[in-house]
Design a protein around this motif. Structure first.
Motif, PDB file in Angstrom:
ATOM      1  N   SER A 126       0.838  -1.197   0.000  1.00 15.70           N
ATOM      2  CA  SER A 126       0.000   0.000   0.000  1.00 15.70           C
ATOM      3  C   SER A 126       0.869   1.242   0.000  1.00 15.70           C
ATOM      4  O   SER A 126       2.085   1.176   0.201  1.00 15.70           O
ATOM      5  CB  SER A 126      -0.932   0.026   1.223  1.00 15.70           C
ATOM      6  N   ASP A 127       0.214   2.374  -0.187  1.00 15.16           N
ATOM      7  CA  ASP A 127       0.925   3.639  -0.034  1.00 15.16           C
ATOM      8  C   ASP A 127       0.980   3.971   1.454  1.00 15.16           C
ATOM      9  O   ASP A 127       0.617   3.152   2.298  1.00 15.16           O
ATOM     10  CB  ASP A 127       0.280   4.745  -0.864  1.00 15.16           C
ATOM     11  N   ASN A 128       1.423   5.150   1.783  1.00 15.19           N
ATOM     12  CA  ASN A 128       1.612   5.535   3.180  1.00 15.19           C
ATOM     13  C   ASN A 128       0.468   6.388   3.714  1.00 15.19           C
ATOM     14  O   ASN A 128       0.655   7.172   4.646  1.00 15.19           O
ATOM     15  CB  ASN A 128       2.940   6.297   3.319  1.00 15.19           C
ATOM     16  N   GLY A 129      -0.712   6.231   3.116  1.00  8.22           N
ATOM     17  CA  GLY A 129      -1.872   6.987   3.581  1.00  8.22           C
ATOM     18  C   GLY A 129      -2.205   6.673   5.024  1.00  8.22           C
ATOM     19  O   GLY A 129      -1.926   5.580   5.534  1.00  8.22           O
ATOM     20  N   THR A 130      -2.830   7.640   5.690  1.00  7.29           N
ATOM     21  CA  THR A 130      -3.121   7.475   7.120  1.00  7.29           C
ATOM     22  C   THR A 130      -3.995   6.258   7.400  1.00  7.29           C
ATOM     23  O   THR A 130      -3.867   5.641   8.464  1.00  7.29           O
ATOM     24  CB  THR A 130      -3.803   8.734   7.681  1.00  7.29           C
ATOM     25  N   GLU A 131      -4.871   5.889   6.456  1.00  7.56           N
ATOM     26  CA  GLU A 131      -5.724   4.720   6.683  1.00  7.56           C
ATOM     27  C   GLU A 131      -4.924   3.422   6.695  1.00  7.56           C
ATOM     28  O   GLU A 131      -5.378   2.398   7.186  1.00  7.56           O
ATOM     29  CB  GLU A 131      -6.854   4.648   5.648  1.00  7.56           C
ATOM     30  N   HIS A 148       3.873  -4.068   3.208  1.00  8.80           N
ATOM     31  CA  HIS A 148       4.945  -3.357   2.511  1.00  8.80           C
ATOM     32  C   HIS A 148       4.415  -1.998   2.051  1.00  8.80           C
ATOM     33  O   HIS A 148       3.424  -1.934   1.343  1.00  8.80           O
ATOM     34  CB  HIS A 148       5.430  -4.154   1.300  1.00  8.80           C
ATOM     35  N   TYR A 149       5.098  -0.942   2.482  1.00 12.23           N
ATOM     36  CA  TYR A 149       4.723   0.406   2.056  1.00 12.23           C
ATOM     37  C   TYR A 149       5.601   0.811   0.876  1.00 12.23           C
ATOM     38  O   TYR A 149       6.817   0.631   0.920  1.00 12.23           O
ATOM     39  CB  TYR A 149       4.908   1.406   3.198  1.00 12.23           C
ATOM     40  N   ILE A 150       4.975   1.359  -0.166  1.00 13.44           N
ATOM     41  CA  ILE A 150       5.773   1.862  -1.277  1.00 13.44           C
ATOM     42  C   ILE A 150       6.524   3.099  -0.809  1.00 13.44           C
ATOM     43  O   ILE A 150       6.139   3.738   0.180  1.00 13.44           O
ATOM     44  CB  ILE A 150       4.908   2.173  -2.523  1.00 13.44           C
ATOM     45  N   ALA A 193       1.635   0.656  -9.511  1.00 13.23           N
ATOM     46  CA  ALA A 193       1.056   1.272 -10.706  1.00 13.23           C
ATOM     47  C   ALA A 193      -0.382   0.864 -10.979  1.00 13.23           C
ATOM     48  O   ALA A 193      -1.201   1.707 -11.366  1.00 13.23           O
ATOM     49  CB  ALA A 193       1.933   0.956 -11.919  1.00 13.23           C
ATOM     50  N   PHE A 194      -0.741  -0.407 -10.789  1.00 15.99           N
ATOM     51  CA  PHE A 194      -2.095  -0.835 -11.112  1.00 15.99           C
ATOM     52  C   PHE A 194      -3.127  -0.115 -10.257  1.00 15.99           C
ATOM     53  O   PHE A 194      -4.138   0.364 -10.754  1.00 15.99           O
ATOM     54  CB  PHE A 194      -2.248  -2.352 -10.960  1.00 15.99           C
ATOM     55  N   ILE A 195      -2.874  -0.030  -8.963  1.00 19.73           N
ATOM     56  CA  ILE A 195      -3.849   0.628  -8.094  1.00 19.73           C
ATOM     57  C   ILE A 195      -3.841   2.122  -8.302  1.00 19.73           C
ATOM     58  O   ILE A 195      -4.877   2.788  -8.222  1.00 19.73           O
ATOM     59  CB  ILE A 195      -3.668   0.236  -6.608  1.00 19.73           C
ATOM     60  N   GLU A 196      -2.678   2.702  -8.615  1.00 20.17           N
ATOM     61  CA  GLU A 196      -2.626   4.140  -8.895  1.00 20.17           C
ATOM     62  C   GLU A 196      -3.447   4.463 -10.140  1.00 20.17           C
ATOM     63  O   GLU A 196      -4.142   5.477 -10.187  1.00 20.17           O
ATOM     64  CB  GLU A 196      -1.181   4.608  -9.049  1.00 20.17           C
ATOM     65  N   ILE A 216      -1.999  -8.518  -2.008  1.00 24.46           N
ATOM     66  CA  ILE A 216      -3.129  -7.630  -2.211  1.00 24.46           C
ATOM     67  C   ILE A 216      -2.558  -6.226  -2.286  1.00 24.46           C
ATOM     68  O   ILE A 216      -1.825  -5.804  -1.409  1.00 24.46           O
ATOM     69  CB  ILE A 216      -4.154  -7.712  -1.064  1.00 24.46           C
ATOM     70  N   SER A 217      -2.891  -5.512  -3.339  1.00 26.40           N
ATOM     71  CA  SER A 217      -2.463  -4.111  -3.455  1.00 26.40           C
ATOM     72  C   SER A 217      -3.618  -3.206  -3.117  1.00 26.40           C
ATOM     73  O   SER A 217      -4.729  -3.416  -3.562  1.00 26.40           O
ATOM     74  CB  SER A 217      -1.988  -3.818  -4.880  1.00 26.40           C
ATOM     75  N   LEU A 218      -3.357  -2.221  -2.311  1.00 22.29           N
ATOM     76  CA  LEU A 218      -4.381  -1.244  -1.926  1.00 22.29           C
ATOM     77  C   LEU A 218      -3.949   0.122  -2.356  1.00 22.29           C
ATOM     78  O   LEU A 218      -2.858   0.499  -2.335  1.00 22.29           O
ATOM     79  CB  LEU A 218      -4.600  -1.261  -0.425  1.00 22.29           C
TER      80      LEU A 218
END
Length: 139
Positions: free
Chosen positions: A20-25, A43-45, A54-57, A137-139
């Motif tokens: 996932s990204d580093n969003g607060t959620e 794993h944080y990008i 890239a796919f989730i972005e 799983i990508s978020l």
């Protein structure tokens, strides 16, 4: 978020890793506790590197441009209805250039005709062995 992850694990099984990204959620204590309790590595990008996911972005950009920037939601039920309609259009109607200008549903049906049921299909007769498979799983 943790409640939704519990629901996903019930349907799909426990992933080997979540990206996932580093969003607060995704960086909250509740998520870190959930990942630890369930034994799921997270794993944080790298910050400022959306190409690592890239796919989730790409999906997030489509969701924002085609729904969130275009609609006003009057109620939670209205938001759910509009999201369901957009999701159906995105998956069953709208062509995707990455799939040869086919909607995902049509591309999956074509793949199933050639290779049988697609890997990772929702309905599985035999539960997979998650200890020997790498699933993400990508978020």
């Amino acid at each position: 978020m943790a409640r939704e992850l519990d629901a996903l694990v019930r349907v799909y099984g426990k992933p080997a890793c979540i990206v996932s990204d580093n969003g607060t959620e995704f960086t909250s204590r509740a998520i870190l506790k959930w990942a630890d309790k369930n034994g799921v590595p997270w794993h944080y990008i790298d910050p400022g590197k959306p190409q690592q996911n890239a796919f989730i972005e790409s999906f997030n950009g489509s969701l924002r441009n085609e729904l969130l920037n275009e609609e006003i939601f009057d109620t939670l039920d209205d938001a759910r209805r509009k999201l369901a309609l957009w999701s159906y259009d995105y998956n069953a109607v709208r062509p995707h250039s990455s799939l040869g200008n086919q909607p995902p549903l049509e591309a999956r049906r074509a793949l199933e005709q050639v290779e049988g049921p697609a890997p990772g299909a929702l309905a599985q007769n035999n539960p997979p062995d998650y200890q020997s498979q790498t699933r993400r799983i990508s978020l």
